[in-house]
Design a protein around this motif. Sequence first.
Motif, PDB file in Angstrom:
ATOM      1  N   PHE A   1      -3.654  -6.242   6.498  1.00  0.00           N
ATOM      2  CA  PHE A   1      -4.405  -4.930   6.038  1.00  0.00           C
ATOM      3  C   PHE A   1      -4.872  -4.078   7.116  1.00  0.00           C
ATOM      4  O   PHE A   1      -6.082  -4.067   6.825  1.00  0.00           O
ATOM      5  CB  PHE A   1      -4.870  -5.471   4.618  1.00  0.00           C
TER       6      PHE A   1
ATOM      7  N   VAL B   1     -12.384  -3.264   3.581  1.00  0.00           N
ATOM      8  CA  VAL B   1     -12.123  -4.257   3.856  1.00  0.00           C
ATOM      9  C   VAL B   1     -13.448  -5.604   4.221  1.00  0.00           C
ATOM     10  O   VAL B   1     -13.134  -6.966   4.225  1.00  0.00           O
ATOM     11  CB  VAL B   1     -11.089  -3.938   4.954  1.00  0.00           C
TER      12      VAL B   1
ATOM     13  N   SER C   1      -5.786  -1.145   6.943  1.00  0.00           N
ATOM     14  CA  SER C   1      -6.670   0.247   6.780  1.00  0.00           C
ATOM     15  C   SER C   1      -7.272   0.852   7.622  1.00  0.00           C
ATOM     16  O   SER C   1      -8.468   0.393   8.346  1.00  0.00           O
ATOM     17  CB  SER C   1      -6.952   0.570   5.372  1.00  0.00           C
TER      18      SER C   1
ATOM     19  N   LYS D   1      -3.792   3.981   5.815  1.00  0.00           N
ATOM     20  CA  LYS D   1      -3.376   2.625   5.551  1.00  0.00           C
ATOM     21  C   LYS D   1      -2.959   2.298   6.792  1.00  0.00           C
ATOM     22  O   LYS D   1      -3.203   1.383   6.906  1.00  0.00           O
ATOM     23  CB  LYS D   1      -2.042   2.983   4.055  1.00  0.00           C
TER      24      LYS D   1
ATOM     25  N   ALA E   1       0.670  -1.179  -0.278  1.00  0.00           N
ATOM     26  CA  ALA E   1      -0.280   0.024  -0.322  1.00  0.00           C
ATOM     27  C   ALA E   1       0.368   1.379   0.057  1.00  0.00           C
ATOM     28  O   ALA E   1       2.460   1.488   0.277  1.00  0.00           O
ATOM     29  CB  ALA E   1      -0.825  -0.114   1.071  1.00  0.00           C
TER      30      ALA E   1
ATOM     31  N   PRO F   1     -10.588  -2.369  -2.063  1.00  0.00           N
ATOM     32  CA  PRO F   1      -9.156  -2.161  -1.970  1.00  0.00           C
ATOM     33  C   PRO F   1      -8.204  -3.888  -3.052  1.00  0.00           C
ATOM     34  O   PRO F   1      -8.259  -4.484  -2.419  1.00  0.00           O
ATOM     35  CB  PRO F   1      -8.861  -3.030  -0.678  1.00  0.00           C
TER      36      PRO F   1
ATOM     37  N   GLU G   1     -11.282   2.503   3.543  1.00  0.00           N
ATOM     38  CA  GLU G   1     -11.637   1.974   1.328  1.00  0.00           C
ATOM     39  C   GLU G   1     -12.164   2.654   0.824  1.00  0.00           C
ATOM     40  O   GLU G   1     -13.425   1.504   1.284  1.00  0.00           O
ATOM     41  CB  GLU G   1     -10.413   0.164   1.608  1.00  0.00           C
TER      42      GLU G   1
ATOM     43  N   CYS H   1     -13.357  -0.993   9.063  1.00  0.00           N
ATOM     44  CA  CYS H   1     -12.932  -0.607   7.663  1.00  0.00           C
ATOM     45  C   CYS H   1     -13.599  -1.040   6.593  1.00  0.00           C
ATOM     46  O   CYS H   1     -13.580  -1.897   5.818  1.00  0.00           O
ATOM     47  CB  CYS H   1     -11.978  -1.251   7.789  1.00  0.00           C
TER      48      CYS H   1
END
Length: 414
Positions: free
Chosen positions: A318, A348, A320, A251, A244, A326, A323, A345
């Motif tokens: 991940f 995700v 984040s 992120k 990322a 993603p 998103e 998220c």
Amino acid sequence: MKIVIIQVRGFLNGSGGTEKIGCYLANNLAKNNFEVEIATNEHTSGNPFFPLDEMVQITNIFDKQHIQKHLLDLHNYKGKNPFSWMCHKVVKKYTKLRNKILLKKMGGIDGLNTFNLSHRSQAWNKYIIAAKPDLIITMNIGSLLEITYENNYEIPIINSVNGRPDYDYSDLLWYRSENEMRLIKESYKNLAAIQVLFDSYNNYLPDTFTGQAVTISNPVLQVNDSEIIDHCKEKERFKIINVASLVISCKQQDIAISVFSGVANKYLNWDLHFWGIGNDLEKLQNQVKVLGIEDRVFFNGFTSDPLEKMRESDLFIFPSKYEGFPLALVEAMSVGLPSVGFETCSGVNELIEHTANGFLAKDENAMRESLEVLMTNKNLRQQMGIIAHEMVKKYNEKDIMNKWLDLITQFRKN
């Protein structure tokens, strides 16, 4: 049928998800015998980062004669020369005064932004009238606003949404003035249709939108069953990977580092690898240094082949904050990597099915626990990786493009 794809800024030299999808659409539409043009308005030269069919025309409408007024940038002097410091201080005072005068003349920052928007919109109107497209696809809501502000078209417009829709017109993620949010919401009235990435994203469209909403996810390059990761293969060292941009505000690689630091001393044959570039590299490197895990965390920079780096890894982390769809996460799943992300998220939590193809954590402690479960169980990694790989098959390019063609052909003239 002529289709113009518009991304007002960021297309030339851009390597993000929006640019990737824009090129994907253009290439496949050209292969299906549509006349395709990509239009942008950028004060730069360059080329698309992603391969583009030679039949696709690129037009940059930027013209230095287009009227735009800008505030001057303020800079702090970091040197030690007293004379240079004094000169810089004088320049800075002049800059502040000049900006203050301009803002007063334009009626504040909203007035300045609306003035510039109006002139850019006039330039787009001139281009669209000359180009005579049968259909326009805007690649983000900013592009939609810019081409439609004070303009009316009989040409149908489809907007492609690359995130959760309310992030585009609200101040949930960053500051937007009331005027800016009002203008963005009004621009939705110009849409014949909108493409969203997941069915649940329809719940986040503004009440000003009255067109057709269609769910079309992003396409993902498919990996053969025989090419996915074999987690039962014996090896000396193991890799947790994150791919990322290095942008902490979104992120949250700092969380990945914090989580890994909690288990690093317990599992000495595991390392954390980051692939990507961004403005927060130095901050992240300093965090690693403070935690004393410089020999276990690696910042590898940009890679043109993320799938290959993922195939060399064992877990995908991940963390984040938000998103849309993603791509890095789905690509990790395609090669058979189990993943760990946050349940709050967007995007995700649509892709990771908790305890099936990965883990959705409610906080850092839960993420650390999930990571440890996977680090200590190669059979679970294998099982989750296979399920993740199978799930990604529904995002194959052919099926996704057929959905786009079904939507676009609704607007084909008889």
